[in-house]
Design a protein around this motif. Structure first.
Motif, PDB file in Angstrom:
ATOM      1  N   LEU A 128      18.370   0.477  21.060  1.00 49.16           N
ATOM      2  CA  LEU A 128      17.705  -0.821  20.913  1.00 49.16           C
ATOM      3  C   LEU A 128      16.392  -0.707  20.152  1.00 49.16           C
ATOM      4  CD1 LEU A 128      18.229  -2.564  24.372  1.00 49.16           C
ATOM      5  CD2 LEU A 128      19.206  -3.173  22.159  1.00 49.16           C
ATOM      6  N   SER A 129      15.765   0.459  20.241  1.00 43.46           N
ATOM      7  CA  SER A 129      14.454   0.617  19.603  1.00 43.46           C
ATOM      8  C   SER A 129      14.559   1.035  18.146  1.00 43.46           C
ATOM      9  CB  SER A 129      13.627   1.664  20.346  1.00 43.46           C
ATOM     10  OG  SER A 129      13.555   1.350  21.693  1.00 43.46           O
ATOM     11  N   PHE A 130      15.762   0.978  17.588  1.00 46.05           N
ATOM     12  CA  PHE A 130      15.921   1.484  16.232  1.00 46.05           C
ATOM     13  C   PHE A 130      14.887   0.939  15.237  1.00 46.05           C
ATOM     14  CE2 PHE A 130      17.592   1.105  11.943  1.00 46.05           C
ATOM     15  CZ  PHE A 130      17.718   2.449  11.639  1.00 46.05           C
ATOM     16  N   PRO A 131      14.607  -0.377  15.245  1.00 49.44           N
ATOM     17  CA  PRO A 131      13.629  -0.874  14.263  1.00 49.44           C
ATOM     18  C   PRO A 131      12.276  -0.190  14.385  1.00 49.44           C
ATOM     19  CG  PRO A 131      14.778  -2.695  15.297  1.00 49.44           C
ATOM     20  CD  PRO A 131      15.181  -1.468  16.046  1.00 49.44           C
ATOM     21  N   ALA A 132      11.825   0.020  15.622  1.00 53.85           N
ATOM     22  CA  ALA A 132      10.526   0.667  15.803  1.00 53.85           C
ATOM     23  C   ALA A 132      10.585   2.128  15.378  1.00 53.85           C
ATOM     24  CB  ALA A 132      10.089   0.558  17.259  1.00 53.85           C
ATOM     25  N   LEU A 133      11.704   2.786  15.701  1.00 53.30           N
ATOM     26  CA  LEU A 133      11.856   4.185  15.286  1.00 53.30           C
ATOM     27  C   LEU A 133      11.818   4.283  13.763  1.00 53.30           C
ATOM     28  CD1 LEU A 133      14.724   5.313  17.680  1.00 53.30           C
ATOM     29  CD2 LEU A 133      12.302   5.832  17.894  1.00 53.30           C
ATOM     30  N   ALA A 134      12.511   3.337  13.108  1.00 54.85           N
ATOM     31  CA  ALA A 134      12.529   3.351  11.643  1.00 54.85           C
ATOM     32  C   ALA A 134      11.130   3.104  11.088  1.00 54.85           C
ATOM     33  CB  ALA A 134      13.503   2.296  11.134  1.00 54.85           C
ATOM     34  N   SER A 135      10.406   2.168  11.691  1.00 57.05           N
ATOM     35  CA  SER A 135       9.043   1.891  11.220  1.00 57.05           C
ATOM     36  C   SER A 135       8.196   3.142  11.263  1.00 57.05           C
ATOM     37  CB  SER A 135       8.365   0.842  12.104  1.00 57.05           C
ATOM     38  OG  SER A 135       8.998  -0.371  11.976  1.00 57.05           O
ATOM     39  N   PHE A 136       8.221   3.796  12.423  1.00 56.12           N
ATOM     40  CA  PHE A 136       7.382   4.977  12.527  1.00 56.12           C
ATOM     41  C   PHE A 136       7.842   6.065  11.573  1.00 56.12           C
ATOM     42  CE2 PHE A 136       6.653   9.243  14.076  1.00 56.12           C
ATOM     43  CZ  PHE A 136       5.282   9.260  13.963  1.00 56.12           C
ATOM     44  N   ALA A 137       9.160   6.232  11.453  1.00 56.49           N
ATOM     45  CA  ALA A 137       9.679   7.278  10.563  1.00 56.49           C
ATOM     46  C   ALA A 137       9.155   7.073   9.148  1.00 56.49           C
ATOM     47  CB  ALA A 137      11.205   7.279  10.584  1.00 56.49           C
ATOM     48  N   PHE A 161      10.478   0.627  -1.315  1.00 52.53           N
ATOM     49  CA  PHE A 161      11.209  -0.585  -1.675  1.00 52.53           C
ATOM     50  C   PHE A 161      12.502  -0.719  -0.872  1.00 52.53           C
ATOM     51  CE2 PHE A 161       8.519  -0.575  -5.531  1.00 52.53           C
ATOM     52  CZ  PHE A 161       8.027  -1.857  -5.362  1.00 52.53           C
ATOM     53  N   ALA A 162      13.097   0.416  -0.474  1.00 52.78           N
ATOM     54  CA  ALA A 162      14.335   0.332   0.290  1.00 52.78           C
ATOM     55  C   ALA A 162      14.078  -0.118   1.729  1.00 52.78           C
ATOM     56  CB  ALA A 162      15.048   1.677   0.269  1.00 52.78           C
ATOM     57  N   MET A 163      12.950   0.303   2.273  1.00 52.74           N
ATOM     58  CA  MET A 163      12.727   0.073   3.709  1.00 52.74           C
ATOM     59  C   MET A 163      11.514  -0.813   3.983  1.00 52.74           C
ATOM     60  SD  MET A 163      14.926   2.591   5.002  1.00 52.74           S
ATOM     61  CE  MET A 163      14.321   3.318   6.496  1.00 52.74           C
ATOM     62  N   GLN A 164      11.147  -1.632   3.022  1.00 50.03           N
ATOM     63  CA  GLN A 164       9.927  -2.418   3.144  1.00 50.03           C
ATOM     64  C   GLN A 164       9.889  -3.247   4.424  1.00 50.03           C
ATOM     65  OE1 GLN A 164       9.360  -5.001  -0.126  1.00 50.03           O
ATOM     66  NE2 GLN A 164       7.202  -5.255   0.246  1.00 50.03           N
ATOM     67  N   LYS A 165      11.062  -3.757   4.810  1.00 43.99           N
ATOM     68  CA  LYS A 165      11.147  -4.612   5.996  1.00 43.99           C
ATOM     69  C   LYS A 165      10.593  -3.882   7.225  1.00 43.99           C
ATOM     70  CE  LYS A 165      15.115  -5.274   8.050  1.00 43.99           C
ATOM     71  NZ  LYS A 165      16.557  -5.519   8.110  1.00 43.99           N
ATOM     72  N   TYR A 166      11.029  -2.625   7.385  1.00 44.73           N
ATOM     73  CA  TYR A 166      10.604  -1.868   8.557  1.00 44.73           C
ATOM     74  C   TYR A 166       9.131  -1.496   8.469  1.00 44.73           C
ATOM     75  CZ  TYR A 166      15.516  -1.526   9.634  1.00 44.73           C
ATOM     76  OH  TYR A 166      16.811  -1.829   9.923  1.00 44.73           O
ATOM     77  N   LEU A 167       8.693  -1.247   7.237  1.00 43.82           N
ATOM     78  CA  LEU A 167       7.291  -0.875   7.045  1.00 43.82           C
ATOM     79  C   LEU A 167       6.387  -2.032   7.459  1.00 43.82           C
ATOM     80  CD1 LEU A 167       5.597   1.467   5.909  1.00 43.82           C
ATOM     81  CD2 LEU A 167       5.523   0.251   3.773  1.00 43.82           C
ATOM     82  N   VAL A 168       6.747  -3.226   7.008  1.00 45.97           N
ATOM     83  CA  VAL A 168       5.953  -4.403   7.348  1.00 45.97           C
ATOM     84  C   VAL A 168       5.964  -4.623   8.855  1.00 45.97           C
ATOM     85  CG1 VAL A 168       5.880  -6.906   7.166  1.00 45.97           C
ATOM     86  CG2 VAL A 168       6.239  -5.529   5.134  1.00 45.97           C
ATOM     87  N   ARG A 169       7.151  -4.486   9.448  1.00 45.51           N
ATOM     88  CA  ARG A 169       7.259  -4.690  10.885  1.00 45.51           C
ATOM     89  C   ARG A 169       6.385  -3.698  11.644  1.00 45.51           C
ATOM     90  NH1 ARG A 169      13.277  -4.890  12.958  1.00 45.51           N
ATOM     91  NH2 ARG A 169      13.457  -6.460  11.335  1.00 45.51           N
ATOM     92  N   GLY A 170       6.400  -2.451  11.174  1.00 43.72           N
ATOM     93  CA  GLY A 170       5.591  -1.422  11.818  1.00 43.72           C
ATOM     94  C   GLY A 170       4.111  -1.713  11.694  1.00 43.72           C
ATOM     95  N   LEU A 171       3.707  -2.157  10.513  1.00 40.22           N
ATOM     96  CA  LEU A 171       2.297  -2.488  10.300  1.00 40.22           C
ATOM     97  C   LEU A 171       1.858  -3.582  11.257  1.00 40.22           C
ATOM     98  CD1 LEU A 171       1.496  -2.656   6.491  1.00 40.22           C
ATOM     99  CD2 LEU A 171       0.597  -1.102   8.193  1.00 40.22           C
ATOM    100  N   LEU A 172       2.712  -4.588  11.397  1.00 38.08           N
ATOM    101  CA  LEU A 172       2.347  -5.717  12.242  1.00 38.08           C
ATOM    102  C   LEU A 172       2.239  -5.294  13.699  1.00 38.08           C
ATOM    103  CD1 LEU A 172       4.449  -8.547  10.637  1.00 38.08           C
ATOM    104  CD2 LEU A 172       2.007  -8.141  10.466  1.00 38.08           C
ATOM    105  N   ALA A 173       3.133  -4.386  14.108  1.00 42.63           N
ATOM    106  CA  ALA A 173       3.088  -3.945  15.500  1.00 42.63           C
ATOM    107  C   ALA A 173       1.971  -2.933  15.713  1.00 42.63           C
ATOM    108  CB  ALA A 173       4.422  -3.326  15.885  1.00 42.63           C
TER     109      ALA A 173
END
Lengths: 382, 335
Positions: free
Chosen positions: A295-304, A366-378
């Protein structure tokens, strides 16, 4: 919202124009380096990179084909061909046969050759040499032209920087070293932090709030403080400068952000889910691996992504914990700084080396921008 | 052993070691130490559950303690001692700090750092807010944002090379290849300038690099905050006849004040740590020294751990107010 701007078309244009201006300002510097990396050393040194996008007028010294290619046509010895290399489309505005008068003739005109015979040069570089006697000598006639050349780019710099094995400019080795540093330093902290984050988010124990506060505090501790004490520590427990040391250091330095990001995310997962699993008799270890981790995949991806960008782009930690006197374990950022020092003027090497190191993070970005933004916000403390 | 192979091995050992540790320690806890059966089953479960969090936390706590908490205290200790040639340390009290305070280079670094601390967060936040607000209304806003965000992915070193080309100087009789000088000449400047060697102003040319990188960060956070503003407040303002500027400064900005503060402090911390840009572009010459580079100089060039640690403590001291503020905010939020 849209109607506010929509009611004032003038304002709307101002908005578009200023955004465009800002984007241009932000992209221009990078674009300059990218374009420079495809130009030859001569081109970079003699004209600004922005000129290379447009056709440019240049003075060139070219040579006709050698006399051995001449043919006999109706009693005349003739050499025909094109002055430019195959594939080059240029437009000649003036030309000459002597270095003292390089602009003596217009395209289509005919000039006397010093060694006998005459030559006609057309605007596209086609020429025809005629002579009543046989052309002699081993080399063709020199022709000086003023021509408008199309933009010309080369992959030579990349070839040199990436593949030249003996060259000191080689980035190939540094590229693999960087990769070797980055991948373990990204994967290992994730796992360690995920377990801790789960405990901090969903287990009740005395001192939990204090620990979370401590993590938030450590988030901002400058890693500069850690350099000497850790170097001493590493040496005293027998970890010399090298990959192991740099992996451990990156793991430690990435830990607060990892725990913080993951804990925030996990704490937001629905309580029912976890309590139902507990009621059904799942152990905490099972809940963590089967439920929380997926379930935490998005957060894991952000941090990665954060950790990847950070370790890939790092200079300081690598300088202190990795790079020894032999220079075998240098990373790309360090190579570039060295090149800046020793070859500050060789922009073709410098630009290409920098772009080799920038390319990978840009692709990830550019491939993972979505996760990067999400990570920044969190990740920014609300 | 080839480093790449060593890397793969480390990943394998690290990952399996982690999983193995967590799995086995939980097994030991549940099956061996406090089995959930027999006469004491209930008590055992409770005890196991008291210990379990610490099993989950242990590796992370070790890493945090050893790599971040311990060094703070060790650096403090080192800053109060001097290395004796041949081994060992001797207590020197505040001598290192005194020695540092007597160095003009240190004060130059302090002055520059203060400039950086004002200019970079202010300009990054201002540009970030501007871009966030402007792109909010236009259709290609997301593309524009992605492009302005892009420098975040570029290393400080890469950015230094990029901007060195912008600032490049050629002799007056040649074509300028740095765009700044080309523009300068185009708009009537006489001699090409070597921008990075003009004392005082050169610091600003270095700051631009960091502003260029950090604006994207500010933009992303502030853009999300702007979208979170309740529509009603803006609609009410429109009905009352407020113009777009009034809406922005009187309605929107006050509502995202805390986010602006967060962005500001986060960039402040980045500024305090900034090392690569100065190291790569000027290495502190021509009066561009900053604290982080000064510290690196002391530690690894002069090999003076005492003064180096003292300057590291100065950085720590400057970070401390933000650290306290963050911790207090986090605690408030958890309650």
């Amino acid at each position: 919202m849209n109607d506010i701007a929509g009611t004032k078309p003038a304002l709307r244009w101002v908005v578009h124009a200023s955004v465009l201006l800002l984007v241009v300002l932000w992209v221009f510097p990078t674009l300059g380096l990218l374009i420079s990396s495809f130009r030859t050393a001569d081109q970079i040194a003699t004209s600004g990179w922005w000129r290379s996008l447009f056709p440019s007028e240049q003075n060139l010294t070219l040579r006709s084909a050698a006399p051995e290619t001449q043919v006999l046509e109706n009693g005349l010895y003739v050499i025909e061909g094109n002055l430019f290399d195959a594939g080059v489309t240029a437009k000649i505005s003036q030309w000459g046969v002597s270095s003292r008068a390089i602009d003596a003739f217009k395209p289509g005109e005919t000039a006397e050759l010093r060694r006998g015979g005459e030559i006609t040069v057309d605007a596209d570089g086609n020429y025809r040499m005629e002579n009543t006697e046989e052309f002699s000598g081993s080399r063709g006639a020199r022709v000086f032209v003023t021509a408008e050349l199309p933009p010309e780019f080369t992959l030579g710099n990349y070839h040199k920087v990436l593949l030249a094995e003996d060259s000191t400019d080689s980035m190939g080795k540094a590229f693999f070293n960087t990769l070797t540093v980055t991948i373990p330093a990204t994967i290992i902290p994730i796992l360690v932090a995920a377990f801790a984050a789960y405990a901090l988010a969903w287990m009740d124990f005395p001192g939990r709030a204090l620990l979370i506060a401590a993590v938030v505090g450590l988030l901002v501790v400058p890693l500069q403080l850690a350099l000497i004490p850790l170097l001493k520590l590493h040496l005293s427990i027998g970890i010399p400068k090298g990959y192991l040391g740099v992996w451990l250091a990156h793991t430690g330095f990435g830990m607060p952000l990892a725990i913080y990001l993951l804990r925030n995310y996990m704490a937001g997962l629905p309580r029912d889910l976890i309590e139902n699993a507990r009621v059904d008799g799942a152990t905490e270890f099972q809940i963590f691996t089967k439920l929380i981790l997926p379930l935490s995949f998005p957060a894991l991806a952000s941090f990665a992504i954060f950790q990847f960008l950070w370790t890939w782009n790092d200079l300081l930690v690598a300088k202190v914990f990795l790079i020894d006197a032999t220079g075998q374990t240098t990373v790309m950022t360090n190579r570039i700084v060295e090149l800046l020092g020793t070859r500050g003027g060789n922009w073709e090497i410098l630009a290409t080396a920098a772009f080799v190191s920038i390319a990978v993070p840009l692709v990830v970005f550019f491939a993972m921008q979505k996760y990067l933004v999400r990570g920044l916000l969190a990740g920014s403390v609300k | 052993m080839h480093p790449a192979f060593q890397g793969l091995l480390t990943i394998a050992i690290g990952v399996s070691g982690c999983v193995g540790y967590f799995y086995l320690s939980n097994q030991v806890l549940d099956k061996v130490l406090f089995p959930a059966r027999g006469p004491n089953a209930g008590r055992n479960i409770n005890r196991a559950n008291m210990i379990r969090p610490w099993l989950f936390l242990l590796p992370a706590l070790l890493a945090l303690g050893l790599y971040l908490a311990y060094p703070v205290f060790e650096t403090l200790r080192l800053s109060l001692t001097d290395r004796i040639p041949g081994g060992g340390y001797k207590w020197v009290g505040l001598d290192n700090y005194r020695q540092m305070a007597a160095e003009p280079k240190f004060w130059e670094a302090m002055r520059n750092n203060m400039l950086w601390l004002i200019v970079v967060p202010a300009m990054s936040t201002a540009f970030g807010l501007l871009v966030a607000q402007l792109t909010d209304r236009i259709r290609w806003g997301n593309v524009a944002k992605a492009l302005i965000f892009m420098p975040m992915a570029i290393s400080f070193v890469g950015a230094s090379v990029i901007w060195k080309l912008v600032y490049d100087t050629r002799p007056a009789e040649q074509d300028q290849i740095g765009i700044l000088n080309a523009l300068y000449i185009f708009f009537g400047g006489n001699d090409p300038q070597t921008w990075l060697t003009i004392p005082f102003w050169n610091s600003f040319f270095l700051m631009i690099v960091l502003v260029w990188i950090q604006t994207g960060f500010a933009m992303v956070i502030l853009s999300a905050a702007l979208r979170g503003i309740p529509e009603e407040t803006i609609e009410a303002a429109v009905l009352d006849g407020a113009n777009p500027f009034q809406i922005f400064f009187r309605i929107k900005v006050p509502q995202i004040k805390t986010t602006i503060l967060v962005v500001w402090t986060t960039i402040t911390i980045t500024v305090l740590k900034v090392f690569d840009i100065v190291f790569a572009m000027t290495n502190g010459q021509w009066e561009t020294q900053v604290l982080a580079n000064y510290m690196f100089d002391k530690l690894f060039r002069a090999n003076d751990w005492g003064v180096g640690s003292a300057s590291a403590m100065v950085i720590m001291l400057l970070v401390t107010p933000i650290l306290i503020w963050n911790v207090r905010n986090a605690r408030k939020e958890m309650q």
